[in-house]
Design an enzyme around this catalytic site. Structure first.
Site, PDB file in Angstrom:
ATOM      1  CG  HIS A 124      35.268  82.269  33.719  1.00 45.19           C
ATOM      2  ND1 HIS A 124      35.424  82.648  35.029  1.00 45.19           N
ATOM      3  CD2 HIS A 124      36.273  82.865  33.039  1.00 45.19           C
ATOM      4  CE1 HIS A 124      36.484  83.446  35.121  1.00 45.19           C
ATOM      5  NE2 HIS A 124      37.016  83.592  33.930  1.00 45.19           N
ATOM      6  CG  ASP A 201      29.384  84.157  32.190  1.00 45.38           C
ATOM      7  OD1 ASP A 201      29.488  85.305  31.722  1.00 45.38           O
ATOM      8  OD2 ASP A 201      30.347  83.522  32.655  1.00 45.38           O
ATOM      9  CD  GLN A 204      34.665  86.348  26.798  1.00 46.52           C
ATOM     10  OE1 GLN A 204      34.768  87.096  25.828  1.00 46.52           O
ATOM     11  NE2 GLN A 204      35.545  86.345  27.773  1.00 46.52           N
ATOM     12  CE  LYS A 227      35.584  89.146  30.825  1.00 44.06           C
ATOM     13  NZ  LYS A 227      36.913  88.582  30.641  1.00 44.06           N
ATOM     14  CB  CYS A 365      39.239  81.237  34.530  1.00 44.98           C
ATOM     15  SG  CYS A 365      40.445  82.370  35.177  1.00 44.98           S
TER      16      CYS A 365
END
Ligand code: PMP
Length: 406
Positions: A124, A201, A204, A227, A365
């Site tokens: 991202h 990261d 997700q 999220k 993104c």
């Protein structure tokens, strides 16, 4: 055994019963943000109604209560990702701020001119741009970890990139476009063997399966509250205590200091050193309530449900004429990116929207991923614990309908 969660969970999310354009809402934009269960919405208004006061500084009753909720939330996050200590849990505004904190503070402590950072091709923008900005300031260099046509990082290609100047690996646990679950444990072992650190990261991954920072043996992990069914404006940076200790503060201000004179300031201990200013103490508490909610459903059940749904969607969508699916790894989670024939993703997204179906379109993104496949944009359907097989069926019928119009 039924792999799907009981769709009764949907009643916990008030927004799911609303209509758009007079049709039932089919919300398939969960990778962008998840909807909120009533308990999270209630936690926010209840805290403002009956506990609100600024945290940490107050001797009075409400301040102590608000501080308790905020610090209990930190402990809740620690448990959720199995960090060793609450000193390792920094509250931020979200993944983006966590990654900027890293580029600024880790960059200051550990990176020098000529040092190399490995970043995957599927990142991202928030895990690319802060590092580019740092490289411009410090004269470091970014090297790109490629992915193959299935959307997977090949370990041999990854390992080849290491040199004696490699200091840090920045990689998404799960790609927000391809859905690929990257082999973080293996990538971390290799990074450590080369004397480098690994930053994950987790935007997700944390919402979709159990993420255990000790088991992963990662050095840093970033994620966003919104999220994972929590509110916007609150996020987390996990960092190994021994590394955070060596890093300078990110911002200066109240809360992060021990003593201030005009000549010199000494800083608070971890984690407060990294938390200048009034924190989002309502957001942190509501995030803790969201994590309780997730655990009350069961992360393993959520994962099984979303895996089954992802597989079902991939299988059904591949039957559509002209369908191009991006990211076909076996290790894939809750995200399906696609294009249909030469229909522009924006047209497809807009027409589906009129049918009440919310998907994402554009570059997500992640422009380097678009470049990899030579497309301007993609459509993306992404799932959450409340997504259902019949929603996937409605999406497919909607795509077929739009396809026939072109
Ligand atoms: N990384 C990934 C993989 C993401 O999917 C996102 C959100 N789309 C981000 C980082 C940025 O998260 P936020 O906007 O919540 O800071």
């Amino acid at each position: 055994m039924n792999t799907y969660l009981d769709s009764k969970v949907r009643v916990d999310f008030p927004i799911l019963s609303r209509k758009v354009y007079n049709r039932p809402l089919i919300y398939l934009d969960n990778a962008a943000t998840t909807q909120k269960p009533q308990c999270v919405i209630d936690a926010i208004s209840e805290e403002y109604q009956s506990v609100n006061a600024n945290v940490h500084r107050g001797v009075h009753y409400l301040s102590q209560k608000a501080t308790e909720l905020h610090e209990n939330a930190r402990e809740r996050v620690r448990q959720f990702i199995n960090a060793c200590s609450t000193s390792e849990i920094l509250f931020t505004r979200g993944t983006t701020e966590s990654l900027n904190l890293m580029a600024s503070s880790y960059g200051e402590a550990f990176l020098k001119e000529g040092d190399e950072i490995l970043i995957s091709e599927m990142e991202h923008h928030s895990n690319i741009v802060p590092w580019q900005m740092l490289c411009e300031r410090k004269g470091c260099r970014i090297k790109v970890i490629p992915f193959n046509e299935k959307g997977e990082i090949e370990i041999e290609n990854y390992e080849k990139l290491f040199t004696e100047r490699t200091r840090l690996v920045c990689v998404a646990h799960v790609s927000n476009v391809l859905g690929t679950v990257n082999p973080i444990k293996e990538m971390g072992c290799i990074a450590h063997a080369h004397g480098a650190h690994i930053l994950v990261d987790g935007a997700q991954s944390v919402p979709h399966f159990k993420v255990d920072v000790q088991d992963l043996n990662c050095d840093f992990l970033a994620f966003s509250g919104h999220k994972v069914y929590g509110p916007t404006g609150i996020g987390v940076l996990y960092g190994r205590e021994s590394l955070l200790e060596q890093m300078p503060p990110y911002q200066g201000g109240g809360e992060m200091i021990s003593r201030v004179t005009f000549e010199h300031t000494t800083y608070e201990k971890l984690p407060y050193k990294f938390e200048a200013g009034t924190p989002d103490y309502v957001g942190s508490h509501a995030l803790a309530v969201a994590l309780d909610y997730v655990d009350s459903i069961g992360m393993d059940k959520i994962h099984t449900h979303e895996q089954a749904l992802t597989r079902y969607a991939m299988q059904q969508m591949s039957q559509i004429e002209g369908m191009h699916l991006y990211g076909t790894s076996e290790r894939k989670d809750a995200v399906v990116a696609f294009n249909v024939g030469d229909i522009h993703p924006l047209d497809l997204g807009t027409l589906l929207d009129r049918l009440g179906i919310a998907i994402r379109t554009g570059h997500h993104c992640a422009q380097p991923v678009m470049e990899h496949y030579g497309v301007e944009g993609m459509c993306r359907a992404s799932f959450a614990l409340y997504s259902t097989q019949s929603e996937v069926d409605t999406l497919i019928a909607g795509i077929e309908r739009v396809r026939k119009m072109f």
